[in-house]
Scaffold this active site. Structure first.
Site, PDB file in Angstrom:
ATOM      1  N   PRO A  63       0.921  31.446  30.079  1.00 18.74           N
ATOM      2  CG  PRO A  63       2.842  30.648  28.921  1.00 18.74           C
ATOM      3  CD  PRO A  63       1.652  31.574  28.774  1.00 18.74           C
ATOM      4  CD  GLU A  92       7.013  35.751  20.274  1.00 16.75           C
ATOM      5  OE1 GLU A  92       7.570  35.368  21.300  1.00 16.75           O
ATOM      6  OE2 GLU A  92       7.364  34.854  19.428  1.00 16.75           O
ATOM      7  NE  ARG A 150     -14.741  14.753  33.493  1.00 15.40           N
ATOM      8  CZ  ARG A 150     -14.548  14.221  34.901  1.00 15.40           C
ATOM      9  NH1 ARG A 150     -14.407  15.228  35.554  1.00 15.40           N
ATOM     10  NH2 ARG A 150     -14.693  13.275  34.867  1.00 15.40           N
ATOM     11  CG  ASP A 184     -13.807  11.926  38.110  1.00 15.25           C
ATOM     12  OD1 ASP A 184     -13.729  10.724  37.716  1.00 15.25           O
ATOM     13  OD2 ASP A 184     -14.345  12.801  37.330  1.00 15.25           O
TER      14      ASP A 184
HETATM   15  C1  4H3 Z   1      -1.282  29.133  27.751  1.00 16.35           C
HETATM   16  C2  4H3 Z   1      -1.112  29.902  26.265  1.00 16.35           C
HETATM   17  C3  4H3 Z   1       1.030  28.264  27.383  1.00 16.35           C
HETATM   18  C4  4H3 Z   1      -0.263  28.420  28.003  1.00 16.35           C
HETATM   19  C5  4H3 Z   1       0.162  29.850  25.465  1.00 16.35           C
HETATM   20  C6  4H3 Z   1      -0.545  27.479  29.290  1.00 16.35           C
HETATM   21  C7  4H3 Z   1       0.712  32.236  22.840  1.00 16.35           C
HETATM   22  C8  4H3 Z   1      -0.283  32.751  25.081  1.00 16.35           C
HETATM   23  C9  4H3 Z   1       1.037  33.383  23.237  1.00 16.35           C
HETATM   24  C10 4H3 Z   1      -0.308  31.699  23.999  1.00 16.35           C
HETATM   25  C11 4H3 Z   1       0.188  33.970  24.238  1.00 16.35           C
HETATM   26  C12 4H3 Z   1       2.634  33.159  23.790  1.00 16.35           C
HETATM   27  N1  4H3 Z   1       1.238  29.004  26.218  1.00 16.35           N
HETATM   28  N2  4H3 Z   1       0.757  27.259  29.927  1.00 16.35           N
HETATM   29  N3  4H3 Z   1       0.389  30.551  24.650  1.00 16.35           N
HETATM   30  O1  4H3 Z   1      -1.617  27.572  29.603  1.00 16.35           O
HETATM   31  O2  4H3 Z   1      -0.879  34.715  23.912  1.00 16.35           O
HETATM   32  O3  4H3 Z   1       2.722  32.726  24.853  1.00 16.35           O
END
Ligand code: 4H3
Length: 248
Positions: free
Chosen positions: A89, A119, A157, A172
């Site tokens: 994220p 985590e 794709r 697309d």
């Molecule tokens: C990507 C990965 C959300 C996204 C994710 C996204 C587990 C990332 C761990 C993994 C870390 C804790 N969550 N929004 N989770 O692309 O390695 O966040």
């Protein structure tokens, strides 16, 4: 294109090449998927991949040692022209233009996709090895695997000769930062809802014009941020105004 995915859940990621467009691309050897499990690169009897976080707090962190060993093995098996991406994220929000770039860039022959669980991973792995961090959007998943599968699907794709019809990828949604128009197939009428007459007219110029107008109108109404990103041509502005008049 070659994809190497580092994951504690290889079965999950491998399912992407077992079905659909990506499955066919893999069978035709247009893409190659290799999964690498960090658990196979542990050296202790318990095959430990995680440990408690420094500073305390809930959850576990993926250990650096087995991840670095895995990355070393992947690099030894892959072309030089690669990019190592961590899905998280904290990353740059993915959009079509990024996939288009990767799919066309002759400097990229493969992608290494690193998936975290728990985590997250030890930050020093990111500092040492990660080229880019990519995010699906502002939400948290239990692992990066779904992100890796999204990346593989979206890039595959776009590769030449993956999609049957020559320009179906270009037509697309998002190919021009616009949403797609609606699509219709038989029957002509469903519960008093008719297929728009123009689509049955055989007038290809009128059909193209109608579709463009729908795309512009729907993008204006649902995703105005996409409209604001580029300046509309005179013709597109005219079409959008027509759409807005016709749809109250
Ligand atoms: C990507 C990965 C959300 C996204 C994710 C996204 C587990 C990332 C761990 C993994 C870390 C804790 N969550 N929004 N989770 O692309 O390695 O966040």
């Amino acid at each position: 294109m070659r994809f190497d995915v580092i994951t504690l859940l290889p079965e999950l990621v491998e399912s992407v090449v077992q079905v659909g467009v990506t499955g066919r691309a893999s069978q035709r050897e247009l893409i190659e998927l290799h999964c690498w499990n960090p658990r196979d690169f542990t050296k202790d009897v318990h095959r430990t991949v995680d440990d408690r976080p420094y500073g305390g707090g809930p959850g576990m962190v993926m250990k650096a040692d087995c991840l670095l060993e895995t990355i070393r093995a992947v690099r030894a098996a892959t072309p030089e022209k690669t990019k190592l991406v961590y899905l998280s994220p904290q990353g740059k929000k993915l959009e079509q233009s990024m996939f288009r770039e990767v799919s066309h860039d002759p400097k990229i022959e493969s992608l290494i996709l690193l998936c975290g669980r728990y985590e997250g991973i030890d930050e020093r792995v990111i500092q040492l090895e990660v080229d880019e961090e990519w995010s699906l959007g502002d939400y948290v998943l239990s692992g990066g695997e779904l992100g890796a599968m999204v990346v593989i699907d979206a890039i595959t794709r776009l590769l030449p000769s993956v999609l049957g019809h020559k320009d179906s990828a270009e037509q697309d949604s998002f190919s021009e930062n616009l949403l797609d128009c609606g699509h219709f197939t038989r029957p002509e009428s469903i519960e008093n809802l008719d297929v728009p007459a123009v689509l049955k007219s055989g007038d290809h110029k009128a059909i193209t014009r109608w579709r463009r107008k729908q795309s512009l109108g729907r993008t204006y109404q649902r995703r105005n941020d996409l409209i604001e990103r580029n300046t509309l041509s005179v013709e597109d502005s005219k079409l959008l105004n027509e759409y807005l008049k016709e749809n109250n």
